[in-house]
Motif scaffolding. Structure first.
Motif, PDB file in Angstrom:
ATOM      1  N   PRO A 322      60.162  42.641  62.134  1.00  0.00           N
ATOM      2  CA  PRO A 322      59.814  42.616  60.679  1.00  0.00           C
ATOM      3  C   PRO A 322      59.982  44.050  60.646  1.00  0.00           C
ATOM      4  O   PRO A 322      59.989  44.655  59.170  1.00  0.00           O
ATOM      5  N   ALA A 323      60.310  45.663  60.957  1.00  0.00           N
ATOM      6  CA  ALA A 323      60.273  46.374  61.507  1.00  0.00           C
ATOM      7  C   ALA A 323      62.234  46.865  60.733  1.00  0.00           C
ATOM      8  O   ALA A 323      62.222  47.519  59.677  1.00  0.00           O
ATOM      9  N   THR A 324      63.107  45.492  61.041  1.00  0.00           N
ATOM     10  CA  THR A 324      64.307  45.820  60.283  1.00  0.00           C
ATOM     11  C   THR A 324      64.186  45.425  59.217  1.00  0.00           C
ATOM     12  O   THR A 324      64.877  45.854  57.871  1.00  0.00           O
ATOM     13  N   MET A 325      63.313  44.128  59.028  1.00  0.00           N
ATOM     14  CA  MET A 325      63.111  44.147  57.174  1.00  0.00           C
ATOM     15  C   MET A 325      62.836  45.454  56.168  1.00  0.00           C
ATOM     16  O   MET A 325      63.174  45.394  54.937  1.00  0.00           O
ATOM     17  N   LEU A 326      62.053  45.789  56.941  1.00  0.00           N
ATOM     18  CA  LEU A 326      61.028  46.795  55.985  1.00  0.00           C
ATOM     19  C   LEU A 326      62.544  48.349  55.868  1.00  0.00           C
ATOM     20  O   LEU A 326      61.750  48.775  54.888  1.00  0.00           O
ATOM     21  N   GLU A 327      62.755  48.461  56.487  1.00  0.00           N
ATOM     22  CA  GLU A 327      63.945  49.361  56.639  1.00  0.00           C
ATOM     23  C   GLU A 327      65.197  49.008  55.286  1.00  0.00           C
ATOM     24  O   GLU A 327      65.505  49.188  54.543  1.00  0.00           O
ATOM     25  N   VAL A 328      64.882  47.517  55.349  1.00  0.00           N
ATOM     26  CA  VAL A 328      66.501  47.064  53.904  1.00  0.00           C
ATOM     27  C   VAL A 328      65.320  46.796  52.664  1.00  0.00           C
ATOM     28  O   VAL A 328      65.732  47.565  52.194  1.00  0.00           O
ATOM     29  N   PHE A 329      64.202  46.478  52.978  1.00  0.00           N
ATOM     30  CA  PHE A 329      63.297  47.521  51.227  1.00  0.00           C
ATOM     31  C   PHE A 329      63.602  48.934  51.040  1.00  0.00           C
ATOM     32  O   PHE A 329      63.651  49.350  49.885  1.00  0.00           O
ATOM     33  N   GLU A 330      63.335  49.345  52.093  1.00  0.00           N
ATOM     34  CA  GLU A 330      63.466  50.873  51.764  1.00  0.00           C
ATOM     35  C   GLU A 330      64.388  51.382  51.364  1.00  0.00           C
ATOM     36  O   GLU A 330      65.042  51.833  50.723  1.00  0.00           O
TER      37      GLU A 330
END
Length: 419
Positions: A322-330
């Motif tokens: 999930p943290a990596t997904m959030l980094e992609v969104f950011e």
């Protein structure tokens, strides 16, 4: 009285060609033979041409140009002397055009005038230059490639002698005279066609692609892993992706992103083939270089850069924390620009399906990303900001809440990823 009464007027060019082909005519251009600028103005026509007399009809606003000839005076496509006079004939005006299929005219009675074999070439599906004067204007190389794209579904091919002449023009350095804005203008028109790949194969066939877009040209002959790319060659893959993007989306940005997404594979050291580790970052850098060189608009550059940088990680969503997904969104600014993120997903889908045997597969990764973005988007940042004890803590608390929402969404997700 009709303002054209007494004038010798012919419908010319694409309108006549498309009528013969049974295509919808969207634009009509006219040539006037035997008139002067003063006579046109007296009839109420408004002159708009600076280099040669072109006039707008006072009512329909259609373009009426006085018959003219052109003579090459300098290198490039600006170096022409224009001669427009009452003694210039229709045949002389048509002779200055690029292809025989564009050198057709129609008189007021509907009779087609065809002095250079355009009708025969329409029937034979040939794109053939009219005269050696074709070589005087390098823009014509781009136009032929665009017509090859536009009429690909009808079976049109570039005539062998025209292809040879285009190669000779490239070898003579004529394409170096093309200004970036005109190159991008023709690329834009080609990308918006139904089968845009033909534009780039035509340019590659005559050697122009290596001069104008070497980042794309060098992809041919670059091998890829057979596990993921049954089509093998990186250049072939790129055009499959472009054609898939044309199926999936009408937007110029998506199609340009598809074209550029794998530029970095052309810079992989041969000893590493068929693997292309790190090609995404190299592709993103090359997108910036190309965009600067061709003066490509920011909205096209930005989506292409994001697609180049993130298409690999978008494909691997099932493997991400999930943290990596959030980094992609950011990194992609997905929350503030969801429409652009949707375009990014479309470009990635084109990449996934633009492979041998993959064209009809379902790209479920996009569904996962949309679901995860929706989970993050519902986080009430306003409430978090109001509850924060200090302004400095707001960003950290918002990010933590978004990460928690993503973690929960991942745990609840039952959407399978594509294989």
């Amino acid at each position: 009285m009709n303002v054209t009464d007494g004038l010798t007027v012919y419908l010319v060019g694409g309108a006549v060609r498309d009528t013969v082909l049974g295509r919808t005519v969207t634009e009509r251009d006219y040539v006037v033979v035997g008139a002067t600028p003063a006579e046109m103005q007296q009839r109420g026509f408004q002159q708009v041409g600076k280099d040669f007399p072109v006039f707008l009809h006072p009512h329909t606003k259609a373009e009426y140009a006085l018959a003219r000839t052109e003579r090459k005076t300098a290198p490039g496509y600006h170096g022409f002397a224009i001669h427009a006079a009452p003694e210039v004939t229709l045949e002389q005006d048509l002779l200055r055009r690029d292809l025989t299929i564009n050198a057709l005219a129609q008189d007021a009675n509907g009779t087609i005038i065809d002095p250079y074999g355009g009708l025969a070439d329409v029937a034979a599906r040939q794109l053939r230059h009219i005269s050696p004067a074709f070589a005087e204007d390098p823009v014509r190389i781009l136009r032929v490639a665009r017509f090859a794209t536009r009429f690909a579904a009808l079976g049109f091919q570039v005539a062998a002698e025209t292809r040879d002449l285009m190669r000779a023009m490239v070898n003579a350095g004529e394409v170096e005279a093309l200004v970036p804005e005109r190159v991008w203008q023709e690329i834009t028109k080609a990308l918006l066609e139904a089968q845009p790949a033909h534009f780039f194969t035509t340019l590659r066939d005559c050697g122009a692609l290596a001069r104008l877009l070497p980042e794309l040209d060098r992809l041919w002959g670059i091998p890829q892993s057979a596990q993921w790319h049954p089509e093998g060659d990186a250049g072939i893959h790129t055009l499959l992706v472009l054609e898939m993007a044309a199926r999936l989306a009408p937007e110029l940005e998506v199609r340009f992103a598809a074209l550029c997404h794998d530029f970095g594979k052309g810079t992989t050291p041969p000893e590493l083939w068929p693997r292309h580790h790190g090609h995404e970052a190299r592709s993103a850098e090359l997108v910036k270089l190309v965009s600067n060189r061709l003066k490509i608009p920011n909205h096209c550059r930005d989506l292409a850069r994001l697609t180049a940088q993130y298409h690999g990680i978008i494909h691997r969503v099932a493997e991400l924390r999930p943290a990596t997904m959030l980094e992609v969104f950011e990194a992609t600014d997905a929350l503030r620009r969801p429409a652009r993120f949707a375009q990014l997903l479309t470009a990635c889908e084109a990449d996934f399906r633009g492979r041998g045997g993959y064209a009809e597969r379902h790209y479920t990764q996009a569904e996962v990303w949309r679901q995860m973005l929706a989970a993050v988007a519902v986080v009430d940042v306003g409430a978090i900001a109001r509850a924060a004890p200090a302004p400095a803590e707001i960003p950290t608390r918002i990010r933590a809440a978004r990460l928690a929402a993503l973690t929960q969404a991942v745990a609840l997700s039952r959407i399978p990823t594509a294989s």
